[in-house]
Design a protein around this motif. Structure first.
Motif, PDB file in Angstrom:
ATOM      1  N   GLY A 281      14.384  52.105 -86.722  1.00  0.00           N
ATOM      2  CA  GLY A 281      12.997  51.258 -86.383  1.00  0.00           C
ATOM      3  C   GLY A 281      12.150  51.391 -87.222  1.00  0.00           C
ATOM      4  O   GLY A 281      12.246  52.247 -88.247  1.00  0.00           O
ATOM      5  N   VAL A 282      11.033  50.331 -87.309  1.00  0.00           N
ATOM      6  CA  VAL A 282      10.298  50.471 -88.405  1.00  0.00           C
ATOM      7  C   VAL A 282       8.750  50.103 -87.707  1.00  0.00           C
ATOM      8  O   VAL A 282       8.768  49.479 -86.585  1.00  0.00           O
TER       9      VAL A 282
ATOM     10  N   LYS B 198       8.407  65.080 -87.851  1.00  0.00           N
ATOM     11  CA  LYS B 198       7.315  64.520 -88.776  1.00  0.00           C
ATOM     12  C   LYS B 198       8.298  64.075 -89.783  1.00  0.00           C
ATOM     13  O   LYS B 198       9.061  64.665 -90.489  1.00  0.00           O
ATOM     14  N   GLY B 199       8.017  62.660 -90.055  1.00  0.00           N
ATOM     15  CA  GLY B 199       8.562  62.167 -91.259  1.00  0.00           C
ATOM     16  C   GLY B 199       9.809  61.556 -91.130  1.00  0.00           C
ATOM     17  O   GLY B 199      10.444  60.702 -91.862  1.00  0.00           O
ATOM     18  N   HIS B 200      10.552  61.606 -89.877  1.00  0.00           N
ATOM     19  CA  HIS B 200      11.909  61.193 -89.437  1.00  0.00           C
ATOM     20  C   HIS B 200      11.490  59.764 -89.360  1.00  0.00           C
ATOM     21  O   HIS B 200      10.632  59.265 -88.766  1.00  0.00           O
ATOM     22  N   PRO B 201      12.461  58.746 -89.804  1.00  0.00           N
ATOM     23  CA  PRO B 201      12.248  57.362 -89.816  1.00  0.00           C
ATOM     24  C   PRO B 201      11.863  56.804 -88.663  1.00  0.00           C
ATOM     25  O   PRO B 201      11.296  56.007 -88.224  1.00  0.00           O
ATOM     26  N   GLU B 202      12.636  57.257 -87.457  1.00  0.00           N
ATOM     27  CA  GLU B 202      12.574  57.031 -86.131  1.00  0.00           C
ATOM     28  C   GLU B 202      11.004  57.258 -85.736  1.00  0.00           C
ATOM     29  O   GLU B 202      10.243  56.362 -84.841  1.00  0.00           O
ATOM     30  N   VAL B 203      10.667  58.436 -85.793  1.00  0.00           N
ATOM     31  CA  VAL B 203       9.316  58.904 -85.498  1.00  0.00           C
ATOM     32  C   VAL B 203       8.073  58.061 -86.291  1.00  0.00           C
ATOM     33  O   VAL B 203       7.050  57.428 -85.686  1.00  0.00           O
ATOM     34  N   VAL B 204       8.356  57.699 -87.413  1.00  0.00           N
ATOM     35  CA  VAL B 204       7.488  56.874 -88.260  1.00  0.00           C
ATOM     36  C   VAL B 204       7.436  55.653 -87.680  1.00  0.00           C
ATOM     37  O   VAL B 204       6.492  54.994 -87.621  1.00  0.00           O
TER      38      VAL B 204
ATOM     39  N   THR C 281       8.140  54.641 -84.438  1.00  0.00           N
ATOM     40  CA  THR C 281       7.427  54.756 -83.184  1.00  0.00           C
ATOM     41  C   THR C 281       5.903  54.726 -83.377  1.00  0.00           C
ATOM     42  O   THR C 281       5.027  54.060 -82.602  1.00  0.00           O
ATOM     43  N   ILE C 282       5.475  55.544 -84.323  1.00  0.00           N
ATOM     44  CA  ILE C 282       3.924  55.997 -84.450  1.00  0.00           C
ATOM     45  C   ILE C 282       3.374  54.534 -84.932  1.00  0.00           C
ATOM     46  O   ILE C 282       2.146  54.346 -84.554  1.00  0.00           O
TER      47      ILE C 282
END
Length: 322
Positions: free
Chosen positions: A84-85, A131-137, A139-140
């Motif tokens: 995700g992006v 923090k910093g995982h592409p999925e978390v980035v 979603t935020i």
């Protein structure tokens, strides 16, 4: 070395293991785009967290970039990875008239939609993740700044201090440890009784199933190999699950060449599993490496049968290419 000279080794092969439906869909998206449109096909970020998969797709004509500014003005497809992006990425692609194809896992998209609903209902969102995982980035990046507070640990759950404790919700990264997340959620529930929860567990079915299979196998073996990449969250969680289940010798291994034989000496039993982005060919490679040193027998231990399938992004379906 003759089989008679090799010590016996029973390998318990976890099932399910390896590719999940979201990973299959993402890899298939790149391969189908190459078939329909030819090379090059640009891919933002590693399509899945596995070096072998990425290198294989590079050989077929995929070009991997970290950001869209590395993509020239082109009509070639630009594919967004399974993780995700942020919303800013498709907006940038649209502004440049790039042919963008979103291969985000549908289970990640589900989390994005949940977060948007909570935001519309004026709830502050606690995002359980790394923090910093592409999925978390990604979603935020679905919502304006300040909509989320990241909760990484049980300690964070104990100390987080939202401005309005009565209007809270939580969502989670899809590849977390079931046990860690359950602990964090229990703390948040106790502190914030009005906390809104997902209708259905955010941790994806594949993460859940692979961890459960490891929990069955790990107590029965001397050591555990998790085939996967160090930057793969779900693979790291499998290794931790094996240790928690009582298997003290557990290691995350990308390829047979990476096996630390000092760690895996003197075994009579070995558990083997693979993260959701690790191809089965690497599992076979690891088993072959042990078979060169041990007289190996392999038994599959199945915790649940998986039959989940996600269709390709619309632009890559056969009817779209007419």
């Amino acid at each position: 070395m003759d089989a008679a000279d090799k010590p016996p080794l029973q390998i318990l092969l976890c099932a399910p293991r390896g590719f999940c439906a979201g990973v299959v869909r993402a890899i298939d998206a790149v391969e189908q785009a190459l078939r329909i449109y030819g090379a090059p096909v640009y891919v933002r970020h590693e399509i899945v967290h596995n070096k072998y998969v990425v290198e294989d797709l590079k050989r077929k004509g995929a070009i991997f970039v970290e950001e869209l500014d590395e993509v020239p003005d082109t009509r070639a497809p630009v594919i967004f990875s399974a993780h995700g992006v942020p919303k800013s990425v498709p907006e940038e692609a649209s502004g440049r008239n790039l042919f963008a194809i979103d291969a985000t896992c549908p289970l990640v998209t589900k989390v994005h939609r949940e977060a948007q609903v909570h935001f519309k209902r004026a709830r502050h969102i606690l995002l359980i993740g790394h923090k910093g995982h592409p999925e978390v980035v990604g979603t935020i990046g679905q919502l304006p700044q300040g909509a989320f507070t990241l909760v990484e640990t049980a300690e964070d759950a104990r100390t987080v201090a939202p401005a309005d404790p009565e209007n809270l919700a939580y969502v989670t990264q899809t590849t977390l440890s079931l046990d860690d997340t359950a602990e964090i959620v229990a703390i948040l529930r106790a502190r914030f009784p009005r906390l809104s929860e997902p209708h259905k567990e955010d941790i994806c079915y594949a993460t859940t199933n692979r961890q459960e299979a490891v929990k069955i196998v790990a107590p029965k073996v001397d050591a555990m190999v998790v085939v996967g990449a160090p930057n793969s969250s779900n693979s790291q969680r499998l290794r931790e699950a094996a240790e928690r289940a009582g298997c003290r010798r557990s290691a995350l291994v990308q390829r047979a060449a990476d096996i630390d034989w000092a760690l895996f000496s003197g075994l009579s039993s070995l558990g083997v599993t693979a993260g959701a982005s690790a191809p089965e060919v690497l599992v076979e490679e690891i088993i072959d490496a042990f078979a060169a040193r041990y007289d190996v027998t392999v038994e599959t231990v199945t915790s649940i049968e998986e039959d989940v399938f996600f269709p390709l992004p619309r632009a890559l379906r056969p009817d779209a290419a007419e």
